[in-house]
Design an enzyme around this catalytic site. Structure first.
Site, short mmCIF file in Angstrom:
data_model
loop_
_atom_site.label_atom_id
_atom_site.label_comp_id
_atom_site.label_asym_id
_atom_site.label_seq_id
_atom_site.Cartn_x
_atom_site.Cartn_y
_atom_site.Cartn_z
N PHE A 8 0.83 -1.20 0.00
CA PHE A 8 0.00 0.00 0.00
C PHE A 8 0.87 1.25 0.00
CE2 PHE A 8 -3.64 2.50 2.07
CZ PHE A 8 -4.39 2.50 0.91
N VAL A 152 5.63 -2.35 -17.03
CA VAL A 152 6.44 -1.79 -18.12
C VAL A 152 5.79 -0.49 -18.58
CG1 VAL A 152 7.43 -2.18 -20.41
CG2 VAL A 152 7.12 -4.11 -18.86
N GLY A 154 4.81 2.15 -16.78
CA GLY A 154 3.85 2.82 -15.88
C GLY A 154 2.49 2.87 -16.53
N LYS A 225 12.16 -5.52 -17.34
CA LYS A 225 11.12 -5.15 -18.30
C LYS A 225 11.29 -5.89 -19.62
CE LYS A 225 10.43 -0.75 -15.99
NZ LYS A 225 11.01 0.60 -15.80
#
Lengths: 341, 341
Positions: A8, A152, A154, A225
């Protein structure tokens, strides 16, 4: 749709804000009525089968540091694994920090989530980079979906562009700038005429780079990524150990100056071709890949449609939260199609 | 899946070559077994309900100029409209040249196709720019799909990126370089230090610009693409008459030089915001939109995922043919979902 959210931090909190902000639209436009039945952070958990009070939870997190402090629903001694095993839900969102040594605690969360029949949405690159082929098999075996758009680019839909928009074509190779921190450092070096160490310090002061910047500047983040793209877009069964990795620590201002004479520059490029490789490469300033600052850019070379490049900010809480939401819609759509059979 | 192909220029022929080349893959991977039951070009038609011999048709077109010369299946006196009305097929591919005055003959072909229950795939911008809101209604009314991926960006999946990959987000505005010819001219002017007329002549000699270059350089081609994006991606019910249009005829080398002093340049930008507008604008050379040569580039500004830019070659026979193929897969996928209900 009952959701457990584990981890969180900025992304998890942004996702909750997005839920509050767009609640009506989610329901009317996409038929999504997400109910957050549990949230776990470092301090414990908050659980409520009828749905947590999202506004209150955000306020408690901000003011008291942990959702477990919630007077009604907080459980300071409940662990993520217990929550995943005991609380009924359709979706597990795994948003703990990336760890590329053993993928934990995310890897265990994801596996437990699948084994208890939950669809998984994650923004955590570690478990995927280390075990994506195995996790894909485990998802199939348990009849659940595994989605990870936010890992990858955002909010920039790099994975979807490669997989959905170029359907029918054959992607021959992929190359790109996949890490905003290294791109920021190289851009600052070039434009301000400063050495690597100064640019890194600036990036750290601005919060772009971690105190231990190795994950970014030594190329590991880019490599993670690449692994995710190779599996998801090109169907290659690879993991992090299959990537040849070099970072940018050794790049000097002089190197950049020499490239600049020919209207070129140096960028940290990840590429998928015969093999997977991360290394600093000279590229032309006219190349669409050559983006400044913290941007990401990826070029897909396809057999028939030619070369396509997508550019966007590769990070950000709200951006990544919007990727989680896209994954929710995608899972919902797939499930609806299935139930219709 | 029976297909009628009307218009048999570079794009139509490339599509047939793609069919021949990838026949096995189409069937095994996508369950597509396209059968070309009719082709119409300026000289007439070739028709065969069991499927035309695609290799032979390509050869006849090349050697004799018209498919109607085919000794077995050729019909020199059959018109496109007769073929569309009389020949049974599931799909009509409309690939005649763009006409922005009245959209003909494409507009009539598309309407007749819909009224006779055929799904439409078109690469023809004219009918869409003039009547997309009405055509969408007509498609719904007749229960058929209308797809046109190839009209914007050639093989670059600009429409799909906006509509499929940013699902769940809200696209606030779009801006882009949507015409390769004008971008080539402006790039040549800047880089070679030549005036508009010389750059236009070069573009014409290289075949990038038509003898009558007005469609490109006066901004109409860009405007057509804006209309298509505004309807398809943003749900705006607009047509060509809603676009404010200015071209690049008046741009001088001196204008470009003045912008270059501040590391800026001039590009013909189409934008969708409150309104739709095409005009030359100064942009920073650091802007991802600032692409050289004949490339296209489009930036989507979305509420949550930020700004995404997609760059690619905006034209080409095989590239556009690959977009037709994506549309075929999309229609097939939608139909399969429907039959499953």
């Amino acid at each position: 749709m009952r959701i457990i959210l584990v981890g969180f931090g900025v992304v998890g909190q942004s996702f909750l804000k997005l839920l509050v902000f767009r609640h009506n639209e989610f329901a009317s436009k996409y038929g999504l009525r997400p109910r957050i039945v549990a949230i776990v952070d470092r301090g414990g958990a908050a659980v409520n089968g009828r749905g947590l009070d999202v506004d209150r939870i955000l306020k408690i997190k901000k003011e008291m540091g942990s959702v477990s402090k919630d007077p009604n629903d907080g459980s300071p001694y409940l662990s993520a694994n217990e929550v995943i095993e005991k609380i009924e839900a359709e979706i597990l969102i795994e948003a703990t920090p990336t760890n590329i040594k053993d993928g934990e605690p995310g890897l265990t969360h994801i596996k437990k989530g699948m084994k208890t029949g939950k669809h998984i949405i994650t923004t955590n690159k570690g478990p995927l980079a280390l075990a994506l082929p195995a996790l894909t098999d485990l998802a199939d075996h348990n009849g659940v979906h595994l989605r990870f758009s936010g890992t990858v680019g955002g909010g920039t839909p790099i994975l979807d562009l490669g997989r959905k928009c170029l359907i029918g074509d054959r992607i021959l190779s992929i190359k790109g700038i996949l890490n905003g921190t290294t791109n920021y450092i190289l851009t600052e070096m070039s434009e301000k005429g400063i050495e690597f160490e100064s640019a890194l310090r600036m990036a750290q002061e601005l919060g772009y780079a971690e105190k231990d910047p190795s994950l970014d500047i030594d190329g590991f983040d880019t490599a993670c990524k690449l692994v995710i793209m190779a599996n998801w877009i090109m169907g290659k069964k690879v993991t992090l150990k299959d990537v040849k990795i070099a970072g940018i620590r050794h790049i000097t201002l002089r190197d950049l100056m020499n490239y600049a004479k020919k209207d070129n520059t140096i960028k940290l490029i990840g590429s998928i071709d015969e093999g997977l490789e991360v290394k600093p490469r000279g590229i032309s300033k006219r190349d669409p890949l050559c983006v400044p600052g913290g941007l990401n850019a990826v070029t897909f070379v396809s057999e028939f449609a030619g070369e396509e490049t997508i550019i966007g900010r590769g990070a950000g809480g709200m951006e990544t939260a919007s990727a989680i939401f896209r994954d929710l819609i995608d899972i919902k759509t797939n499930l609806s199609a299935k139930f219709r059979i």
